[in-house]
Design an enzyme around this catalytic site. Sequence first.
Site, PDB file in Angstrom:
ATOM      1  N   SER A 257       0.862  -1.175   0.000  1.00 21.98           N
ATOM      2  CA  SER A 257       0.000   0.000   0.000  1.00 21.98           C
ATOM      3  C   SER A 257       0.899   1.227   0.000  1.00 21.98           C
ATOM      4  O   SER A 257       2.113   1.115   0.097  1.00 21.98           O
ATOM      5  CB  SER A 257      -0.859   0.009   1.262  1.00 21.98           C
ATOM      6  N   LYS A 258       0.246   2.377  -0.082  1.00 23.29           N
ATOM      7  CA  LYS A 258       1.037   3.613  -0.090  1.00 23.29           C
ATOM      8  C   LYS A 258       1.950   3.679   1.121  1.00 23.29           C
ATOM      9  O   LYS A 258       3.084   4.129   1.040  1.00 23.29           O
ATOM     10  CB  LYS A 258       0.112   4.819  -0.123  1.00 23.29           C
TER      11      LYS A 258
END
Length: 485
Positions: A257-258
């Site tokens: 994920s980010k």
Amino acid sequence: MNEIKIQIRTRFAPSPTGKQHIGGFRTALYSYLYAKKQNGVFILRIEDTDQARSVKGSVESIYDGLKWLGIHPDEGPREGGEYGPYSQSERLDMYKKFVQELLDGKHAYYCFCAPERLTELKQAQSAAAKPPKYDQKCLKLTPDEIKEKLKAGEKYVVRQKMPSEPTLTTFDELRGKTLWQTKDLDDHVLLKSDGFPTYHLANVVDDHLMKITHVFRGEEWLPSFPKHVALHGAFGWKMPKFIHLPLILSKEGGKLSKRKGAVPLVDMQHQGFLPEAVVNFMAFLGWNPKTEQEIFSMDQLIEKFSIKGLNKAGAIYDTEKLLWYNAHYIHHAPAEKLLQQAKEFLPGGFSDDLYKKIITIEKSRLTALSELSEITDYLFTKKLKIDTKILPWKENTPDATAQALKFSADALAKIGEKDWEKQENIEKTLKTAIQTSNQKNGPILWPLRVALTGKTQSPSPFEVAWALGKEETQNRIVAAIKACS
Ligand code: GLU
């Protein structure tokens, strides 16, 4: 019997909601490889029906990313094609017709429930630990009631009515059959109150209209899969084949994920990754050729790619492996090819010829082009700092060191400007001079390296002298001799 060959048509269907990460581009890559392997068509379709989530500039960045990677759509918003337009926001009228078809066939129904009622319903379900699901209140409306509400201009959405059969089967090329209980499926919205279709409707309609034969997409779309199957069924359409690609996991565990390592592709470009390395690395995030081979060009990937080689299990995003690929491609690329991207990490205002020489002598030490900025500062400085502690070979005196440097200066002085352009000339001249005067490499070449670089580790002094040019090389040697006294 003559077999009719169906043209393979795949698509990459991103929503323009910001910078795309490697996960999205992996979908594009697999779709592209699969189509190209079979002389098929690869399509870019922009799924921009959720206007609120659309981010300006996303389409450009998708195009830039694809171009950088060497993935070329055959049909798309810019390329055009027989099945356009390729941005869903330009296809709104088409979807309305299909919504009507579903309403007529009782596969969909109007829902006039106010958002407040839906929120309350959700809260009650959540309090009772039940999954959120529309309770079909509006399915019970009579045709007259519906007519009246429409006439009165009441706001509505259109919902998909899930099939009445108790179960629904989906088939994924990697996972095989899955049986779903229809009572667990939500009558989700197909047409929003603003007249825009939802992702589900537009996606299914477009896959059909664009004659998509194979859908590659991330595993996160699996929960939507039965709804899409039901929609295809309601229309009576033949389904494309579906391949849900494994999740990409971070090395520490959990979905990439980010916050956990996902880097937008544009950023990777500016971190000094080569597109060939990214393509090769991405190809292995969920696929393998079932051989030992690890290095694949795009053409080789096209040749070798197959659905059979895909994995179901999550793929680990291993940054070290990515750097390994990157180093490999940097080491094997001619300087000319690295020039444009490398310049981003080098000071401006010098000639391409100099940049290419620097890339040539330094590339074997790099894992990413961005490292150039730090390791090449010695080449650009006008006044190199010499640490006299590291200048002498072993215990040599300053005098002996100055003499050794003078020896190099004299030998190098004999090389003409033109011959200097060939790195081998510099090496041969110096080594021959050392041999014929019965000297050893260490005492001569060590101080020369330090004089030219200010460091104990660097490319060879011959390479550095070549990149610096004759004049600068001589100047640096003179400066080092001065430092000895
Ligand atoms: N628009 C969806 C996305 O952004 C596409 C999903 C699909 O390929 O069906 O990922």
